[in-house]
Design a protein around this motif. Sequence first.
Motif, short mmCIF file in Angstrom:
data_model
loop_
_atom_site.label_atom_id
_atom_site.label_comp_id
_atom_site.label_asym_id
_atom_site.label_seq_id
_atom_site.Cartn_x
_atom_site.Cartn_y
_atom_site.Cartn_z
N SER A 290 -60.20 10.01 -15.87
CA SER A 290 -59.96 8.57 -15.96
C SER A 290 -58.77 8.30 -16.87
CB SER A 290 -61.20 7.86 -16.52
OG SER A 290 -62.32 8.08 -15.70
N TYR A 291 -57.96 7.33 -16.47
CA TYR A 291 -56.75 7.01 -17.23
C TYR A 291 -56.67 5.51 -17.48
CZ TYR A 291 -55.47 11.64 -15.48
OH TYR A 291 -55.46 12.98 -15.17
N TYR A 292 -56.03 5.16 -18.59
CA TYR A 292 -55.76 3.75 -18.90
C TYR A 292 -54.47 3.66 -19.69
CZ TYR A 292 -56.16 -0.99 -20.72
OH TYR A 292 -55.91 -2.30 -21.04
N ASP A 293 -53.58 2.80 -19.19
CA ASP A 293 -52.31 2.58 -19.88
C ASP A 293 -51.58 3.89 -20.16
OD1 ASP A 293 -50.34 0.95 -20.92
OD2 ASP A 293 -51.21 0.91 -22.93
N GLY A 294 -51.61 4.78 -19.17
CA GLY A 294 -50.87 6.03 -19.28
C GLY A 294 -51.56 7.13 -20.07
N GLN A 295 -52.78 6.87 -20.54
CA GLN A 295 -53.47 7.86 -21.35
C GLN A 295 -54.80 8.26 -20.69
OE1 GLN A 295 -52.10 9.16 -24.20
NE2 GLN A 295 -50.32 7.88 -23.71
N LYS A 296 -55.16 9.54 -20.81
CA LYS A 296 -56.46 9.98 -20.32
C LYS A 296 -57.55 9.45 -21.26
CE LYS A 296 -57.15 14.30 -19.00
NZ LYS A 296 -57.49 15.74 -19.03
N ILE A 297 -58.51 8.73 -20.70
CA ILE A 297 -59.58 8.18 -21.52
C ILE A 297 -60.93 8.79 -21.18
CG2 ILE A 297 -58.38 5.99 -21.89
CD1 ILE A 297 -60.23 4.78 -19.72
N GLY A 298 -60.99 9.60 -20.13
CA GLY A 298 -62.25 10.22 -19.77
C GLY A 298 -62.04 11.45 -18.92
N GLU A 299 -62.77 12.49 -19.23
CA GLU A 299 -62.65 13.73 -18.46
C GLU A 299 -63.77 13.77 -17.44
OE1 GLU A 299 -61.57 18.36 -18.87
OE2 GLU A 299 -61.97 17.22 -20.68
N GLY A 300 -63.37 13.87 -16.17
CA GLY A 300 -64.37 13.95 -15.11
C GLY A 300 -64.85 15.37 -14.94
N TYR A 301 -65.29 15.68 -13.73
CA TYR A 301 -65.77 17.02 -13.45
C TYR A 301 -64.60 17.99 -13.31
CZ TYR A 301 -70.27 14.82 -12.50
OH TYR A 301 -71.45 14.12 -12.61
N GLY A 302 -64.92 19.28 -13.28
CA GLY A 302 -63.91 20.30 -13.10
C GLY A 302 -63.43 20.35 -11.66
#
Length: 464
Positions: A290-302
């Motif tokens: 997950s990304y917001y404003d150019g930054q990763k904010i959440g890591e999903g599954y592999g």
Amino acid sequence: MQGWHIYPPYPLASERFGVGGVPNANYDVETLGAGWYVNWGATINPPHPNGMSALQIIRLDGEEPVLDWETLSAIIQANPGQVWRIGNEPDSIWMDNCTPEQYARAYHELYHLIKSVDPTAQAAFGGLVQATPLRLLYLDFVWQDYQDFYGEEMPVDVWTLHSFILPEVRNSWGAEIPPGMGGYAYLGMRYEIRDHDDVSIFTQRFSDFRQWMADHGQRDKPLLVPEYGILMWPEIEDEDGNDFSNDRVITFMYATFDFFLTATDPAIGYPADGDRLVQAWAWYSLDDDSYYDGQKIGEGYGGDLFTGAYTKTMTALGQAYADYVQTLGGVDYTDLYPLRLQVDPAPVVMWGQTETLTLTAEVANHGRQPAQNVAVQFWEGEPDSGTPIGPSQAISQIPGRYEGTGTVSVTWTIPASGGYTLWVEVDPAGDVAESDEGNNRLSQTVLAATARVYLPLVMRNSSP
């Protein structure tokens, strides 16, 4: 908009390969080489980069579709010939969360909606998380509930199955217990983390599911795998202290690719595809972060094939995917087919009030290779034995799939009252080299009535 293009005889092996996630311009899908992708929803104008097909899903919330009927009808009408997956993992409490009874009822309503809007469309089962004894029992209940409710066998055009290796335990990580199956929780598999990439477990499931299909008279149907892969992050360690490194995941990926391409069974495989167990498969996923404003904010599954907020960079897994697909080779092809045969002002008219109808054929191409000077012939009655309607007409060019279509029209004078079957035939003389010559005809029934018809009457396109 054209629909699904991955049908027998499957002229390019690379087109069987798919991905989970909707590709936009930031993904280099041409280098990846995938032929289709999974959209976990339904939209009126899905993207088709590099000619990729979109497997769309009519999502459910228990027994009800998430989208209203008017919206669904418009989406289906705008995408003729599509495969519509009814639900996504109805057996998962984390996804569409349907009891067997709920899913049977939802499937029935949506199947008939799909066919009423577009008779050329195909309806697909929403898939199980994995083909385990517990979840095959869930499917048994769906199958029987449908029979009990509607007095007929559940009509499925395409079967789908996911295959993540996950434990089925209450209040634990993994797949949990399917809705409505609490009394059978003892059947749940108690897989461990080390089992997540066990190729023997993975491959056996497709034999098990194909056996279920054969036992229920469904052998002669395609089986798609819209989701599978490795959900574990690289840093997760299994019970033996081994993490899910890129090398480990790529080894699993390549083993599954080899299996899908070569696994056959003369007793339960799909006859139209050389008895292969599986027809097409999609790795999960393009990028689950997950990304917001150019930054990763959440890591999903592999299992990500790409990474990055804006510019998507191919990961080591993505490069491995692309390398494998590239080795398959093949050349672009042409596969013409009539997408629509429209009758104006209507396929049901009053005899004496309407004497002339306009027939319009829209011709499309399943392949990426354009075709020039394509002949089209209309017929009253079946081609070859019927009567030609006007001379053969030519479409100067039909582009590759999802890049446009060609249309031709002709007028037809109704000879007398009664019913007629009108046909259109594309490339009747076989002048265009095609991968499939068996899908070049389409029919439409027309009725010139002498009295008003008050009973419900469904008119439909049909191909031989």
